[in-house]
Design a protein around this motif. Structure first.
Motif, PDB file in Angstrom:
ATOM      1  N   ASP A  84      55.918  40.931  54.805  1.00  0.00           N
ATOM      2  CA  ASP A  84      54.509  40.608  55.041  1.00  0.00           C
ATOM      3  C   ASP A  84      53.853  40.423  53.676  1.00  0.00           C
ATOM      4  N   VAL A  85      53.704  39.177  53.243  1.00  0.00           N
ATOM      5  CA  VAL A  85      53.210  38.923  51.892  1.00  0.00           C
ATOM      6  C   VAL A  85      51.748  39.343  51.746  1.00  0.00           C
ATOM      7  N   LEU A  86      50.978  39.345  52.849  1.00  0.00           N
ATOM      8  CA  LEU A  86      49.574  39.774  52.750  1.00  0.00           C
ATOM      9  C   LEU A  86      49.476  41.264  52.423  1.00  0.00           C
ATOM     10  N   ARG A  87      50.390  42.058  52.949  1.00  0.00           N
ATOM     11  CA  ARG A  87      50.398  43.484  52.605  1.00  0.00           C
ATOM     12  C   ARG A  87      50.751  43.676  51.131  1.00  0.00           C
ATOM     13  N   LEU A  88      51.716  42.858  50.640  1.00  0.00           N
ATOM     14  CA  LEU A  88      52.070  42.945  49.224  1.00  0.00           C
ATOM     15  C   LEU A  88      50.897  42.526  48.349  1.00  0.00           C
ATOM     16  N   VAL A  89      50.121  41.542  48.802  1.00  0.00           N
ATOM     17  CA  VAL A  89      48.942  41.103  48.032  1.00  0.00           C
ATOM     18  C   VAL A  89      47.903  42.211  47.991  1.00  0.00           C
ATOM     19  N   ARG A  90      47.677  42.857  49.127  1.00  0.00           N
ATOM     20  CA  ARG A  90      46.676  43.944  49.153  1.00  0.00           C
ATOM     21  C   ARG A  90      47.103  45.094  48.233  1.00  0.00           C
ATOM     22  N   GLU A  91      48.387  45.470  48.271  1.00  0.00           N
ATOM     23  CA  GLU A  91      48.856  46.571  47.427  1.00  0.00           C
ATOM     24  C   GLU A  91      48.727  46.216  45.946  1.00  0.00           C
ATOM     25  N   SER A  92      49.087  44.991  45.588  1.00  0.00           N
ATOM     26  CA  SER A  92      48.984  44.587  44.185  1.00  0.00           C
ATOM     27  C   SER A  92      47.533  44.503  43.755  1.00  0.00           C
ATOM     28  N   ALA A  93      46.659  43.968  44.606  1.00  0.00           N
ATOM     29  CA  ALA A  93      45.232  43.876  44.259  1.00  0.00           C
ATOM     30  C   ALA A  93      44.613  45.258  44.092  1.00  0.00           C
ATOM     31  N   ALA A  94      45.042  46.229  44.916  1.00  0.00           N
ATOM     32  CA  ALA A  94      44.503  47.591  44.790  1.00  0.00           C
ATOM     33  C   ALA A  94      44.873  48.202  43.442  1.00  0.00           C
ATOM     34  N   SER A  95      46.086  47.931  42.954  1.00  0.00           N
ATOM     35  CA  SER A  95      46.487  48.481  41.656  1.00  0.00           C
ATOM     36  C   SER A  95      45.758  47.798  40.501  1.00  0.00           C
ATOM     37  N   TRP A  96      45.339  46.571  40.685  1.00  0.00           N
ATOM     38  CA  TRP A  96      44.633  45.836  39.628  1.00  0.00           C
ATOM     39  C   TRP A  96      43.108  46.018  39.704  1.00  0.00           C
ATOM     40  N   TYR A  97      42.631  46.562  40.789  1.00  0.00           N
ATOM     41  CA  TYR A  97      41.183  46.628  40.980  1.00  0.00           C
ATOM     42  C   TYR A  97      40.459  47.407  39.873  1.00  0.00           C
ATOM     43  N   PRO A  98      40.966  48.568  39.427  1.00  0.00           N
ATOM     44  CA  PRO A  98      40.253  49.283  38.356  1.00  0.00           C
ATOM     45  C   PRO A  98      40.125  48.441  37.076  1.00  0.00           C
ATOM     46  N   LEU A  99      41.176  47.698  36.732  1.00  0.00           N
ATOM     47  CA  LEU A  99      41.118  46.865  35.531  1.00  0.00           C
ATOM     48  C   LEU A  99      40.120  45.727  35.720  1.00  0.00           C
ATOM     49  N   TRP A 100      40.073  45.126  36.915  1.00  0.00           N
ATOM     50  CA  TRP A 100      39.114  44.058  37.164  1.00  0.00           C
ATOM     51  C   TRP A 100      37.677  44.597  37.061  1.00  0.00           C
ATOM     52  N   GLU A 101      37.511  45.789  37.608  1.00  0.00           N
ATOM     53  CA  GLU A 101      36.164  46.387  37.558  1.00  0.00           C
ATOM     54  C   GLU A 101      35.758  46.700  36.121  1.00  0.00           C
ATOM     55  N   ARG A 102      36.741  47.182  35.300  1.00  0.00           N
ATOM     56  CA  ARG A 102      36.441  47.492  33.905  1.00  0.00           C
ATOM     57  C   ARG A 102      36.119  46.232  33.110  1.00  0.00           C
ATOM     58  N   GLU A 103      36.770  45.084  33.497  1.00  0.00           N
ATOM     59  CA  GLU A 103      36.517  43.827  32.804  1.00  0.00           C
ATOM     60  C   GLU A 103      35.290  43.112  33.331  1.00  0.00           C
ATOM     61  N   GLY A 104      34.649  43.676  34.351  1.00  0.00           N
ATOM     62  CA  GLY A 104      33.426  43.082  34.879  1.00  0.00           C
ATOM     63  C   GLY A 104      33.666  41.901  35.783  1.00  0.00           C
ATOM     64  N   LEU A 105      34.780  41.866  36.474  1.00  0.00           N
ATOM     65  CA  LEU A 105      35.087  40.753  37.369  1.00  0.00           C
ATOM     66  C   LEU A 105      34.606  41.066  38.781  1.00  0.00           C
ATOM     67  N   ALA A 106      33.944  40.099  39.397  1.00  0.00           N
ATOM     68  CA  ALA A 106      33.565  40.216  40.802  1.00  0.00           C
ATOM     69  C   ALA A 106      34.780  39.863  41.647  1.00  0.00           C
ATOM     70  N   VAL A 107      35.220  40.796  42.475  1.00  0.00           N
ATOM     71  CA  VAL A 107      36.448  40.625  43.244  1.00  0.00           C
ATOM     72  C   VAL A 107      36.102  40.167  44.653  1.00  0.00           C
ATOM     73  N   ASP A 108      36.688  39.060  45.110  1.00  0.00           N
ATOM     74  CA  ASP A 108      36.443  38.519  46.440  1.00  0.00           C
ATOM     75  C   ASP A 108      37.804  38.335  47.128  1.00  0.00           C
ATOM     76  N   ILE A 109      38.131  39.274  48.024  1.00  0.00           N
ATOM     77  CA  ILE A 109      39.411  39.235  48.738  1.00  0.00           C
ATOM     78  C   ILE A 109      39.126  39.000  50.208  1.00  0.00           C
ATOM     79  N   GLU A 110      39.603  37.873  50.728  1.00  0.00           N
ATOM     80  CA  GLU A 110      39.427  37.522  52.131  1.00  0.00           C
ATOM     81  C   GLU A 110      40.793  37.207  52.722  1.00  0.00           C
ATOM     82  N   LEU A 111      41.392  38.200  53.346  1.00  0.00           N
ATOM     83  CA  LEU A 111      42.710  38.046  53.941  1.00  0.00           C
ATOM     84  C   LEU A 111      42.640  38.436  55.403  1.00  0.00           C
ATOM     85  N   PRO A 112      43.292  37.711  56.306  1.00  0.00           N
ATOM     86  CA  PRO A 112      43.260  38.053  57.736  1.00  0.00           C
ATOM     87  C   PRO A 112      44.062  39.324  58.002  1.00  0.00           C
ATOM     88  N   GLU A 113      43.824  39.879  59.155  1.00  0.00           N
ATOM     89  CA  GLU A 113      44.539  41.084  59.548  1.00  0.00           C
ATOM     90  C   GLU A 113      45.962  40.785  60.020  1.00  0.00           C
TER      91      GLU A 113
END
Length: 475
Positions: free
Chosen positions: A338-367
């Motif tokens: 399930d590549v969408l689950r892999l995307v969510r897991e990878s995005a969660a690990s990168w989220y703190p760095l994105w937040e520290r760099e001031g990036l607005a994160v927009d994730i729209e993935l179906p269930e």
């Protein structure tokens, strides 16, 4: 020394006669000599052959040829000048005995037929002018050979005598050799010989060139053409030698290339491994500096050093991974994920760095899950490299988006940013070592990707290779 010079001259002479140019010049020279030499020679041979055949025919003729008989008969008539009628008759009887197959008659000066021996036709008793003309007209050119001769040396003084023989006895039937069509046929045959010789010459050249062409298109195990067997020491033979030498040079170059590639990969792997230790030591020293009382400027400097160390460490890791990939030693195990689950897991690990760099994160993935056949760790490596590329090169846009687009049964993963764009990027090579790794992993997993970059940002699409034509047409 003299012997070596003789051998060199002999080799040069041998190469000259084996040369295609010399052979062709020989054909041209023979064709030029055809008119001034072959024609006269053929004429002389033709004449000699005719004379020989004529002599053979003369030996086979029973009474000789027409010229001999005419000469004999006129001579006999001339010798009867002033002879009496009895003497003329006796001479005619002797000629009859000498030529039993012939018929004779003689007419006196008054036009009276005096003697007829062996005649098959009815002769007039008294000859008029009309009878003489009719007789000449009937037997001129006929199958009966006729000779007329005046008796004595005064025309019509003592009359005339005649001799008739079947023409087959005094003229040979073998006349074909003297006919002009056969002479022309001989010349045509010689001309056709030169034409056939030229055609065979060029046909042989064409066959050898086609064989060389086929050898150039035929490939061996290394993807290189196979050598050809040299047939002759002419120009095409020299071309075959040069072609074989070229193949040897290509093989040597390919071998050097493989050796240099192995050396480069080994060097990169060793260098990457050796750089990890000092980078780890530097990271530990920076961690120690964090515990020391530092000014605001010092803390910012330490932070920048940590970022640079992380960047260098990431580059070293990518370089090592790329070296393993290009050498075929990077393991991939494809399985349905399930590549969408892999995307969510990878995005969660990168989220703190994105937040520290001031990036607005927009994730729209179906269930609903999106199942592709991928290598789990390899797909995460793709995502990490793409997310890292956004942080390094598009952070000033302040945005990163992760979404999925779907058209019918076709789905694609989209990662976008609002950075300055990577105009030099392409799906063939990517922009940098990180995108090169993405390209390799995407290809090995049976996926495809496309980078759509402009001044407004960059959008990267990942989709199954089977849907490549569909999404490329939609972009």
């Amino acid at each position: 020394m003299k012997r070596d010079k003789k051998e060199r001259r002999a080799r040069k002479g041998g190469r000259f006669f084996q040369s295609l140019q010399s052979r062709y010049l020989l054909i041209i020279l023979s064709a030029f000599l055809f008119v001034p030499i072959v024609f006269p020679v053929a004429t002389i041979l033709y004449y000699l052959l005719g004379v020989f055949v004529q002599q053979q025919d003369m030996q086979e003729l029973k009474y000789g040829n027409t010229s001999q008989i005419e000469q004999m008969f006129h001579q006999q008539a001339a010798e009867l000048s002033g002879a009496s009628n009895q003497h003329i008759s006796d001479t005619m009887h002797k000629l009859r005995e000498r030529y039993p197959d012939a018929s004779f008659f003689w007419v006196d000066g008054e036009g009276e037929t005096k003697l007829e021996l062996g005649g098959q036709i009815e002769l007039p008793a008294i000859w008029s002018n009309e009878d003489s003309i009719q007789f000449m007209k009937e037997y001129t050119g006929s199958d009966t050979f006729t000779v007329l001769a005046f008796i004595g040396d005064k025309p019509l003084g003592q009359g005339f005598m005649a001799m008739q023989l079947p023409r087959s006895l005094v003229q040979s039937n073998t006349r074909l050799i003297f006919e002009a069509p056969f002479y022309i046929l001989f010349l045509i045959l010689v001309f056709l010989f030169f034409v056939a010789l030229s055609l065979l010459f060029f046909r042989h050249i064409r066959r050898r060139l086609l064989r060389l062409q086929a050898a150039m298109t035929r490939q061996g195990e290394e993807g290189l053409p196979l050598p050809v067997e040299q047939e002759k020491q002419d120009e095409i033979g020299q071309l075959e030698i040069a072609f074989n030498e070229m193949i040897l040079q290509l093989r040597a170059g390919r071998q050097r290339e493989r050796e240099e590639e192995e050396l480069r990969k080994e060097l990169i792997a060793n260098l990457s491994h050796d750089l990890r230790t000092p980078m780890t030591v530097m990271g530990g020293q920076l961690y120690t500096l964090h515990k020391e009382p530092l000014s605001q400027s010092g803390r910012e400097t330490v932070k920048q050093l940590e970022n640079k160390i992380d960047t260098v460490s990431s580059l070293i890791e990518n370089l090592l991974s790329y070296t393993l990939m290009t050498s075929g030693r990077y393991p991939l195990e494809l399985a349905l994920q399930d590549v969408l689950r892999l995307v969510r897991e990878s995005a969660a690990s990168w989220y703190p760095l994105w937040e520290r760099e001031g990036l607005a994160v927009d994730i729209e993935l179906p269930e609903q899950p999106l199942v592709w056949s991928v290598d789990k760790e390899g797909f995460r490596r793709i995502l990490d490299n793409l997310f890292q590329n956004v942080v390094r090169h598009a952070a000033e846009g302040g945005y990163i988006g992760v979404a999925m687009i779907q058209h019918g049964e076709q789905s694609a993963l989209v990662i976008s940013d609002r950075g300055p764009g990577t105009q030099s990027a392409s799906k063939e090579k990517g922009a940098g070592i990180g995108l090169a790794i993405v390209h390799y992993l995407v290809r090995e997993m049976g996926l495809a990707w496309h980078i759509d970059s402009s001044a407004a940002g960059t959008r990267i699409l990942i989709y199954p290779e089977a849907a490549a034509d569909y999404f490329l047409n939609k972009i």
